[in-house]
Design a protein around this motif. Structure first.
Motif, PDB file in Angstrom:
ATOM      1  N   ASN A   1      27.395   0.220 -27.335  1.00  0.00           N
ATOM      2  CA  ASN A   1      26.727   0.518 -26.075  1.00  0.00           C
ATOM      3  C   ASN A   1      27.654   1.343 -25.182  1.00  0.00           C
ATOM      4  O   ASN A   1      28.797   0.970 -24.947  1.00  0.00           O
ATOM      5  N   ILE A   2      27.137   2.443 -24.704  1.00  0.00           N
ATOM      6  CA  ILE A   2      27.927   3.374 -23.896  1.00  0.00           C
ATOM      7  C   ILE A   2      27.372   3.420 -22.478  1.00  0.00           C
ATOM      8  O   ILE A   2      26.176   3.603 -22.273  1.00  0.00           O
ATOM      9  N   LEU A   3      28.257   3.241 -21.513  1.00  0.00           N
ATOM     10  CA  LEU A   3      27.879   3.376 -20.112  1.00  0.00           C
ATOM     11  C   LEU A   3      28.179   4.810 -19.686  1.00  0.00           C
ATOM     12  O   LEU A   3      29.314   5.272 -19.781  1.00  0.00           O
ATOM     13  N   VAL A   4      27.141   5.509 -19.241  1.00  0.00           N
ATOM     14  CA  VAL A   4      27.294   6.892 -18.790  1.00  0.00           C
ATOM     15  C   VAL A   4      27.118   6.930 -17.274  1.00  0.00           C
ATOM     16  O   VAL A   4      26.114   6.452 -16.747  1.00  0.00           O
ATOM     17  N   ILE A   5      28.096   7.484 -16.579  1.00  0.00           N
ATOM     18  CA  ILE A   5      28.057   7.563 -15.113  1.00  0.00           C
ATOM     19  C   ILE A   5      28.313   8.997 -14.671  1.00  0.00           C
ATOM     20  O   ILE A   5      29.261   9.640 -15.140  1.00  0.00           O
ATOM     21  N   ASN A   6      27.460   9.494 -13.797  1.00  0.00           N
ATOM     22  CA  ASN A   6      27.679  10.820 -13.218  1.00  0.00           C
ATOM     23  C   ASN A   6      27.934  10.679 -11.721  1.00  0.00           C
ATOM     24  O   ASN A   6      27.142  10.093 -10.990  1.00  0.00           O
ATOM     25  N   ILE A   7      29.057  11.235 -11.281  1.00  0.00           N
ATOM     26  CA  ILE A   7      29.449  11.191  -9.877  1.00  0.00           C
ATOM     27  C   ILE A   7      29.195  12.564  -9.268  1.00  0.00           C
ATOM     28  O   ILE A   7      29.838  13.543  -9.647  1.00  0.00           O
ATOM     29  N   SER A   8      28.243  12.638  -8.325  1.00  0.00           N
ATOM     30  CA  SER A   8      27.883  13.928  -7.739  1.00  0.00           C
ATOM     31  C   SER A   8      28.138  13.923  -6.241  1.00  0.00           C
ATOM     32  O   SER A   8      28.802  13.028  -5.708  1.00  0.00           O
ATOM     33  N   SER A   9      27.566  14.888  -5.523  1.00  0.00           N
ATOM     34  CA  SER A   9      27.882  15.082  -4.112  1.00  0.00           C
ATOM     35  C   SER A   9      27.098  14.192  -3.154  1.00  0.00           C
ATOM     36  O   SER A   9      27.258  14.311  -1.953  1.00  0.00           O
ATOM     37  N   GLY A  10      26.263  13.317  -3.655  1.00  0.00           N
ATOM     38  CA  GLY A  10      25.528  12.440  -2.751  1.00  0.00           C
ATOM     39  C   GLY A  10      24.981  11.208  -3.410  1.00  0.00           C
ATOM     40  O   GLY A  10      24.351  10.366  -2.758  1.00  0.00           O
ATOM     41  N   SER A  11      25.234  11.079  -4.701  1.00  0.00           N
ATOM     42  CA  SER A  11      24.746   9.904  -5.418  1.00  0.00           C
ATOM     43  C   SER A  11      25.556   9.692  -6.682  1.00  0.00           C
ATOM     44  O   SER A  11      26.242  10.599  -7.166  1.00  0.00           O
ATOM     45  N   ILE A  12      25.448   8.477  -7.201  1.00  0.00           N
ATOM     46  CA  ILE A  12      26.066   8.139  -8.482  1.00  0.00           C
ATOM     47  C   ILE A  12      24.989   7.565  -9.381  1.00  0.00           C
ATOM     48  O   ILE A  12      24.279   6.629  -9.006  1.00  0.00           O
ATOM     49  N   SER A  13      24.851   8.143 -10.558  1.00  0.00           N
ATOM     50  CA  SER A  13      23.851   7.691 -11.517  1.00  0.00           C
ATOM     51  C   SER A  13      24.546   6.975 -12.665  1.00  0.00           C
ATOM     52  O   SER A  13      25.613   7.405 -13.111  1.00  0.00           O
ATOM     53  N   GLY A  14      23.936   5.897 -13.133  1.00  0.00           N
ATOM     54  CA  GLY A  14      24.491   5.153 -14.248  1.00  0.00           C
ATOM     55  C   GLY A  14      23.412   4.828 -15.269  1.00  0.00           C
ATOM     56  O   GLY A  14      22.266   4.545 -14.909  1.00  0.00           O
ATOM     57  N   ALA A  15      23.769   4.889 -16.534  1.00  0.00           N
ATOM     58  CA  ALA A  15      22.823   4.559 -17.601  1.00  0.00           C
ATOM     59  C   ALA A  15      23.555   3.858 -18.726  1.00  0.00           C
ATOM     60  O   ALA A  15      24.674   4.251 -19.085  1.00  0.00           O
ATOM     61  N   LEU A  16      22.940   2.815 -19.273  1.00  0.00           N
ATOM     62  CA  LEU A  16      23.494   2.111 -20.425  1.00  0.00           C
ATOM     63  C   LEU A  16      22.707   2.546 -21.651  1.00  0.00           C
ATOM     64  O   LEU A  16      21.484   2.374 -21.716  1.00  0.00           O
ATOM     65  N   VAL A  17      23.419   3.138 -22.613  1.00  0.00           N
ATOM     66  CA  VAL A  17      22.766   3.714 -23.789  1.00  0.00           C
ATOM     67  C   VAL A  17      23.238   2.996 -25.048  1.00  0.00           C
ATOM     68  O   VAL A  17      24.438   2.834 -25.261  1.00  0.00           O
ATOM     69  N   ALA A  18      22.272   2.562 -25.864  1.00  0.00           N
ATOM     70  CA  ALA A  18      22.585   1.914 -27.134  1.00  0.00           C
ATOM     71  C   ALA A  18      22.623   2.965 -28.230  1.00  0.00           C
ATOM     72  O   ALA A  18      21.685   3.758 -28.374  1.00  0.00           O
ATOM     73  N   THR A  19      23.712   3.014 -28.967  1.00  0.00           N
ATOM     74  CA  THR A  19      23.849   3.999 -30.044  1.00  0.00           C
ATOM     75  C   THR A  19      24.039   3.289 -31.378  1.00  0.00           C
ATOM     76  O   THR A  19      24.620   2.202 -31.446  1.00  0.00           O
ATOM     77  N   SER A  20      23.544   3.925 -32.427  1.00  0.00           N
ATOM     78  CA  SER A  20      23.683   3.382 -33.779  1.00  0.00           C
ATOM     79  C   SER A  20      23.667   4.543 -34.754  1.00  0.00           C
ATOM     80  O   SER A  20      22.916   5.513 -34.570  1.00  0.00           O
ATOM     81  N   ALA A  21      24.492   4.461 -35.792  1.00  0.00           N
ATOM     82  CA  ALA A  21      24.605   5.561 -36.758  1.00  0.00           C
ATOM     83  C   ALA A  21      23.247   5.882 -37.380  1.00  0.00           C
ATOM     84  O   ALA A  21      22.550   4.995 -37.877  1.00  0.00           O
ATOM     85  N   GLY A  22      22.903   7.166 -37.322  1.00  0.00           N
ATOM     86  CA  GLY A  22      21.664   7.607 -37.945  1.00  0.00           C
ATOM     87  C   GLY A  22      20.415   7.372 -37.127  1.00  0.00           C
ATOM     88  O   GLY A  22      19.303   7.665 -37.583  1.00  0.00           O
ATOM     89  N   LYS A  23      20.570   6.826 -35.916  1.00  0.00           N
ATOM     90  CA  LYS A  23      19.414   6.536 -35.074  1.00  0.00           C
ATOM     91  C   LYS A  23      19.507   7.279 -33.744  1.00  0.00           C
ATOM     92  O   LYS A  23      20.592   7.612 -33.279  1.00  0.00           O
ATOM     93  N   ILE A  24      18.350   7.523 -33.136  1.00  0.00           N
ATOM     94  CA  ILE A  24      18.310   8.177 -31.832  1.00  0.00           C
ATOM     95  C   ILE A  24      18.810   7.202 -30.766  1.00  0.00           C
ATOM     96  O   ILE A  24      18.396   6.034 -30.758  1.00  0.00           O
ATOM     97  N   PRO A  25      19.727   7.626 -29.891  1.00  0.00           N
ATOM     98  CA  PRO A  25      20.218   6.744 -28.827  1.00  0.00           C
ATOM     99  C   PRO A  25      19.064   6.198 -27.989  1.00  0.00           C
ATOM    100  O   PRO A  25      18.084   6.893 -27.730  1.00  0.00           O
TER     101      PRO A  25
END
Length: 295
Positions: A1-25
């Motif tokens: 599981n990968i936590l993706v965070i984007n820090i921008s000029s007025g907000s912070i976005s976060g997403a938890l993505v499940a990854t597995s070999a050979g499968k779409i995240p």
């Protein structure tokens, strides 16, 4: 599981993505936390506002993960948009009459020379104490042929295209400490500029992508990246975003930002009275001219 965070000029976005070999995240959950980048009270700086917002995103993720069975965060990928990042794009061409050996050490030496130039530019134009957190080779050509990596062989011509990205050293340390402490991560923290990740995703999704203009419009700032022949050619930061229009309406009509946001929604629906509609239309025309002049 990968936590993706984007820090921008007025907000912070976060997403938890499940990854597995050979499968779409698979997206498990996502959240966005807004903060006021243009803070007038010097006791509460933009840095502090951003870090508080980051704490809210991390707290949300920790609660979500605790409610999921056998789920933990294995890796965190942090991306930075302006004004938290300064990026440097460079293409270096080396041609010699006599063949020379081009290997990984040779390429690293070339990039390190550019790092020194970038570091000096950072001191003058970005921050005195900066740290380069991203160094990525985008394209490599040896004797005119594309190569995935440097090979220890003789060549007469080499072309290397790469990107370097940096932020203030103190801020990077505070963000890293906050993420590691909150998520109990011992390793697996990766930092990138958002535009680099944007480019990589598009390149992976569209194999025949040759030339394109990538625009990342955040709250107060717009990042622009131009691709030429599927290579990073030019980047720029424009001090303009959705909040710019909201603030212009707020200032011209002497109303709070929240009311200005509502007015713009009603304007789009054609639900405002004639005078207000004409006033907002004039403001939008003026801001359109500002946006056009920036290009």
């Amino acid at each position: 599981n990968i936590l993706v965070i984007n820090i921008s000029s007025g907000s912070i976005s976060g997403a938890l993505v499940a990854t597995s070999a050979g499968k779409i995240p698979r997206l498990r959950t996502a959240v966005e936390s807004e903060y006021n980048f243009k803070i007038k009270d010097s006791a509460f700086s933009p840095d502090r506002a951003m870090l508080v917002s980051l704490g809210s995103v991390l707290e949300f993720m920790v609660k979500k993960v605790s409610n999921m069975k056998k789920v933990r965060v294995d890796k965190a990928v942090i991306t930075f948009s302006s004004p938290w990042v300064d990026s440097y794009l460079k293409t270096v061409e080396i041609k010699k009459d006599k063949e020379f050996v081009f290997d990984e050490k040779f390429m690293i030496d070339v990039i390190n020379e550019e790092k020194n130039i970038f570091q000096n530019n950072l001191k003058e134009n970005f921050a005195e104490e900066s740290e380069i957190f991203e160094s990525a080779v985008m394209d490599l050509y040896m004797n005119g042929y594309p190569a995935s990596e440097p090979k220890k062989e003789k060549v007469s011509e080499v072309e290397i295209s790469f990107v370097l990205s940096a932020s203030t050293k103190d801020l990077l340390t505070r963000i890293e400490d906050q993420i590691i402490k909150t998520l109990a991560l011992k390793k697996g923290l990766v930092m990138h500029s958002f535009m680099y990740v944007f480019y990589k995703v598009l390149s992976h999704s569209f194999n025949n992508l040759h030339s394109a203009l990538l625009i990342n419009m955040t709250t107060h700032i717009t990042d622009v990246l131009f691709l030429r022949h599927n290579n990073l050619a030019l980047n720029a930061n424009l001090p303009f975003g959705p909040a710019s229009i909201i603030e212009a309406v707020s200032n011209k009509l002497s109303i709070p930002n929240e009311v200005a946001t509502s007015y713009l929604t009603l304007f789009a629906e054609g639900a405002l009275d004639k005078d207000t509609t004409e006033a907002i239309d004039k403001i939008l025309t003026e801001n359109e001219a500002v946006w056009r002049d920036m290009w």
